[in-house]
Scaffold this motif. Structure first.
Motif, PDB file in Angstrom:
ATOM      1  N   GLY A 187       2.041   2.409  47.200  1.00 42.37           N
ATOM      2  CA  GLY A 187       0.966   1.807  47.984  1.00 42.37           C
ATOM      3  C   GLY A 187       1.449   0.677  48.872  1.00 42.37           C
ATOM      4  O   GLY A 187       1.116   0.623  50.063  1.00 42.37           O
ATOM      5  N   VAL A 188       2.242  -0.251  48.320  1.00 42.12           N
ATOM      6  CA  VAL A 188       2.709  -1.366  49.144  1.00 42.12           C
ATOM      7  C   VAL A 188       3.684  -0.877  50.212  1.00 42.12           C
ATOM      8  O   VAL A 188       3.712  -1.410  51.333  1.00 42.12           O
ATOM      9  CB  VAL A 188       3.330  -2.487  48.283  1.00 42.12           C
ATOM     10  CG1 VAL A 188       2.299  -3.050  47.304  1.00 42.12           C
ATOM     11  CG2 VAL A 188       4.566  -2.031  47.543  1.00 42.12           C
ATOM     12  N   TYR A 189       4.466   0.134  49.879  1.00 45.44           N
ATOM     13  CA  TYR A 189       5.414   0.692  50.858  1.00 45.44           C
ATOM     14  C   TYR A 189       4.663   1.334  52.032  1.00 45.44           C
ATOM     15  O   TYR A 189       4.962   1.060  53.204  1.00 45.44           O
ATOM     16  CB  TYR A 189       6.310   1.708  50.160  1.00 45.44           C
ATOM     17  CG  TYR A 189       7.327   2.374  51.066  1.00 45.44           C
ATOM     18  CD1 TYR A 189       8.566   1.792  51.297  1.00 45.44           C
ATOM     19  CD2 TYR A 189       7.043   3.589  51.682  1.00 45.44           C
ATOM     20  CE1 TYR A 189       9.498   2.406  52.122  1.00 45.44           C
ATOM     21  CE2 TYR A 189       7.967   4.208  52.512  1.00 45.44           C
ATOM     22  CZ  TYR A 189       9.193   3.606  52.730  1.00 45.44           C
ATOM     23  OH  TYR A 189      10.113   4.210  53.556  1.00 45.44           O
ATOM     24  N   LEU A 190       3.692   2.171  51.734  1.00 49.20           N
ATOM     25  CA  LEU A 190       2.926   2.840  52.790  1.00 49.20           C
ATOM     26  C   LEU A 190       2.117   1.839  53.605  1.00 49.20           C
ATOM     27  O   LEU A 190       2.005   1.973  54.831  1.00 49.20           O
ATOM     28  CB  LEU A 190       1.991   3.885  52.170  1.00 49.20           C
ATOM     29  CG  LEU A 190       2.649   5.077  51.479  1.00 49.20           C
ATOM     30  CD1 LEU A 190       1.586   5.941  50.813  1.00 49.20           C
ATOM     31  CD2 LEU A 190       3.466   5.906  52.473  1.00 49.20           C
ATOM     32  N   VAL A 210      10.724  -4.722  44.908  1.00 54.36           N
ATOM     33  CA  VAL A 210      10.486  -5.576  46.067  1.00 54.36           C
ATOM     34  C   VAL A 210      10.276  -4.693  47.289  1.00 54.36           C
ATOM     35  O   VAL A 210      11.112  -3.828  47.591  1.00 54.36           O
ATOM     36  CB  VAL A 210      11.664  -6.534  46.308  1.00 54.36           C
ATOM     37  CG1 VAL A 210      11.404  -7.386  47.552  1.00 54.36           C
ATOM     38  CG2 VAL A 210      11.889  -7.431  45.093  1.00 54.36           C
ATOM     39  N   ASN A 211       9.179  -4.906  47.972  1.00 50.22           N
ATOM     40  CA  ASN A 211       8.875  -4.126  49.170  1.00 50.22           C
ATOM     41  C   ASN A 211       9.346  -4.873  50.414  1.00 50.22           C
ATOM     42  O   ASN A 211       9.037  -6.046  50.589  1.00 50.22           O
ATOM     43  CB  ASN A 211       7.370  -3.868  49.283  1.00 50.22           C
ATOM     44  CG  ASN A 211       7.055  -2.992  50.479  1.00 50.22           C
ATOM     45  OD1 ASN A 211       7.631  -1.919  50.618  1.00 50.22           O
ATOM     46  ND2 ASN A 211       6.164  -3.441  51.344  1.00 50.22           N
ATOM     47  N   VAL A 212      10.092  -4.186  51.271  1.00 51.77           N
ATOM     48  CA  VAL A 212      10.608  -4.820  52.480  1.00 51.77           C
ATOM     49  C   VAL A 212       9.985  -4.218  53.740  1.00 51.77           C
ATOM     50  O   VAL A 212      10.391  -4.551  54.847  1.00 51.77           O
ATOM     51  CB  VAL A 212      12.153  -4.730  52.549  1.00 51.77           C
ATOM     52  CG1 VAL A 212      12.779  -5.524  51.417  1.00 51.77           C
ATOM     53  CG2 VAL A 212      12.635  -3.285  52.509  1.00 51.77           C
ATOM     54  N   THR A 213       8.987  -3.330  53.599  1.00 54.45           N
ATOM     55  CA  THR A 213       8.273  -2.858  54.777  1.00 54.45           C
ATOM     56  C   THR A 213       7.171  -3.856  55.125  1.00 54.45           C
ATOM     57  O   THR A 213       6.755  -4.657  54.306  1.00 54.45           O
ATOM     58  CB  THR A 213       7.644  -1.476  54.550  1.00 54.45           C
ATOM     59  OG1 THR A 213       6.616  -1.567  53.539  1.00 54.45           O
ATOM     60  CG2 THR A 213       8.685  -0.454  54.110  1.00 54.45           C
ATOM     61  N   ILE A 237      -5.773   1.721  49.088  1.00 50.94           N
ATOM     62  CA  ILE A 237      -4.619   2.628  49.071  1.00 50.94           C
ATOM     63  C   ILE A 237      -4.155   2.872  47.640  1.00 50.94           C
ATOM     64  O   ILE A 237      -3.933   4.018  47.221  1.00 50.94           O
ATOM     65  CB  ILE A 237      -3.472   2.051  49.918  1.00 50.94           C
ATOM     66  CG1 ILE A 237      -3.848   2.032  51.402  1.00 50.94           C
ATOM     67  CG2 ILE A 237      -2.192   2.865  49.719  1.00 50.94           C
ATOM     68  CD1 ILE A 237      -2.865   1.278  52.278  1.00 50.94           C
ATOM     69  N   ILE A 238      -3.987   1.792  46.874  1.00 46.88           N
ATOM     70  CA  ILE A 238      -3.513   1.934  45.493  1.00 46.88           C
ATOM     71  C   ILE A 238      -4.508   2.743  44.664  1.00 46.88           C
ATOM     72  O   ILE A 238      -4.123   3.624  43.888  1.00 46.88           O
ATOM     73  CB  ILE A 238      -3.249   0.552  44.878  1.00 46.88           C
ATOM     74  CG1 ILE A 238      -2.074  -0.123  45.590  1.00 46.88           C
ATOM     75  CG2 ILE A 238      -2.964   0.672  43.376  1.00 46.88           C
ATOM     76  CD1 ILE A 238      -1.845  -1.567  45.180  1.00 46.88           C
ATOM     77  N   ALA A 239      -5.805   2.471  44.841  1.00 43.62           N
ATOM     78  CA  ALA A 239      -6.818   3.241  44.108  1.00 43.62           C
ATOM     79  C   ALA A 239      -6.762   4.714  44.491  1.00 43.62           C
ATOM     80  O   ALA A 239      -6.865   5.596  43.623  1.00 43.62           O
ATOM     81  CB  ALA A 239      -8.204   2.669  44.388  1.00 43.62           C
ATOM     82  N   GLY A 240      -6.587   4.991  45.775  1.00 39.57           N
ATOM     83  CA  GLY A 240      -6.501   6.381  46.225  1.00 39.57           C
ATOM     84  C   GLY A 240      -5.317   7.113  45.640  1.00 39.57           C
ATOM     85  O   GLY A 240      -5.398   8.304  45.316  1.00 39.57           O
TER      86      GLY A 240
END
Length: 390
Positions: free
Chosen positions: A360-363, A322-325, A342-345
């Motif tokens: 990716g989701v965090y960044l 779970v991402n909280v950012t 982002i995820i592809a990179g």
């Protein structure tokens, strides 16, 4: 001595359904009092597993979760009812008994490092553009070329060494030089600015010299779309990220009967797209985001990114993160295209599907927080601001 606050310890994790009788009356009186409420473990009336809020439910200022963070406190609307959440240990062992697995893991820098994903994205001193991989994007159409451009730029911002954007040929002239670092590969479109089934062969040919394929942002819908996407699904021997209209095409093309891919596959639906993929309503998806994401990833052998506030990453082996950012200012067009890039990179740089999706989701969320802090009002945020903050 005047009463200055209330402690809610009426109901716990073992209760199900809406509070009734005297419990319901006490909850309503506590909420109506206007006093700050501290909930013990979780607010009474909140589902500990899903975050669903029953009627009535305590509206807490602070929730003190005992021993472990409860899954329902990480998902809306439960997260709103819980207020500020802290975890306090009360003597219960911090390790789970053998055979018991957590409902999920909150993505922190420590959790990402344990997963093998470096949140600092450190570079090797002797690295070069070939070290960090080459992304191929099949994206964009005449009315939605911006989506492809955002995804391609995000892949570069995520740190891949090279990125190529395959796009309908009619889009090429106005986009030349829009991002000087980006390579463009026009695909025959008969002057329409739209995709066609034959274009899949051109994309697969381009992919032979690239490390990952992302498909979907701004793709549009077109005759023969199912055959086009299935050709990529079965023919791409590289990691694949599927987003936006490509997800809608999956849902409309009997995806459940398609073979499992051997290479890593990441799907990035928002709740509406997830509803179409599963045959559920959007409300049903939102009522149990953790359960729906976990079940779909396991059933189809994919890494699933269920977007939204508190984005969920579900792995095919049952793990959930779970991402909280993030920031409410990110509720604007193009942010999902940015996440796809982002995820592809990150995949191009050698991360596996779960690592790339989680990092990716965090960044993405962290960049949204930084972008919001730079605006006089975060409601004015654009996806380009997030890209600049990566």
């Amino acid at each position: 001595m005047p009463v200055t606050g209330l402690v809610d310890a009426l109901l716990g994790t073992g209760t199900t359904g809406a509070p009734r009788g005297v419990y319901a009356s006490l909850i309503r009186e506590a909420n109506a009092s206007g006093l700050p409420i501290v909930a013990a473990d979780l607010p009474s009336g909140l589902d500990a597993d899903t975050g669903a809020v029953h009627d009535p439910c305590i509206r807490a200022r602070v929730t003190v979760s005992l021993a472990f963070l409860k899954a329902g406190l990480t998902q809306y609307p439960g997260a709103r009812a819980a207020g500020d959440v802290v975890v306090r240990y009360i003597g219960i062992p911090r390790t789970l008994p053998p055979g018991m697995k957590p409902a999920g893991t909150v993505l922190t820098e420590a959790a990402l490092s344990e997963l093998g994903a470096d949140p600092g994205r450190r570079r090797e001193p002797d690295g070069h553009k070939g070290t960090y991989g080459h992304v191929l994007l099949a994206a964009g159409s005449l009315p939605m070329s911006g989506a492809g451009l955002l995804a391609a730029k995000a892949a570069l911002r995520a740190g891949c060494g090279l990125a190529t954007w395959a796009l309908p040929a009619a889009l090429l002239p106005p986009l030349l030089g829009a991002v000087p670092e980006l390579m463009l590969a026009p695909v025959a479109d008969g002057g329409s600015g739209a995709w066609n089934p034959a274009a899949a062969n051109e994309v697969l040919r381009l992919l032979e010299a690239r490390d990952v394929l992302a498909v979907g942002p701004g793709l549009g819908r077109f005759p023969g779309e199912g055959a086009y996407l299935r050709a990529l699904w079965e023919g791409a021997a590289r990691p694949l990220v599927v987003d936006a209209d490509a997800l809608n095409i999956l849902a409309a093309s009997g995806f459940a009967a398609w073979p499992r891919r051997e290479a890593a596959t990441v799907l990035t639906p928002h709740p509406g797209e997830m509803a179409r993929l599963t045959g559920l309503t959007t409300a049903e998806v939102q009522r149990d985001r953790l359960g729906v994401a976990r079940g779909f990833a396991a059933e189809h052998g994919v890494t699933l990114v269920l977007k939204g506030a508190r984005t969920i990453v579900a792995a095919p082996d049952g793990r959930v993160f779970v991402n909280v950012t993030g920031h409410p200012g990110m509720a604007t067009g193009g942010t999902g295209d940015c996440l796809t890039g982002i995820i592809a990179g990150l995949l191009a740089q050698g991360l596996d599907a779960v690592q790339a999706a989680a990092l990716g989701v965090y960044l993405h969320g962290r960049a949204g927080e930084r972008a919001a802090a730079l605006r006089a009002n975060p409601a004015s945020m654009l996806t380009g601001d997030i890209l600049d903050a990566l």
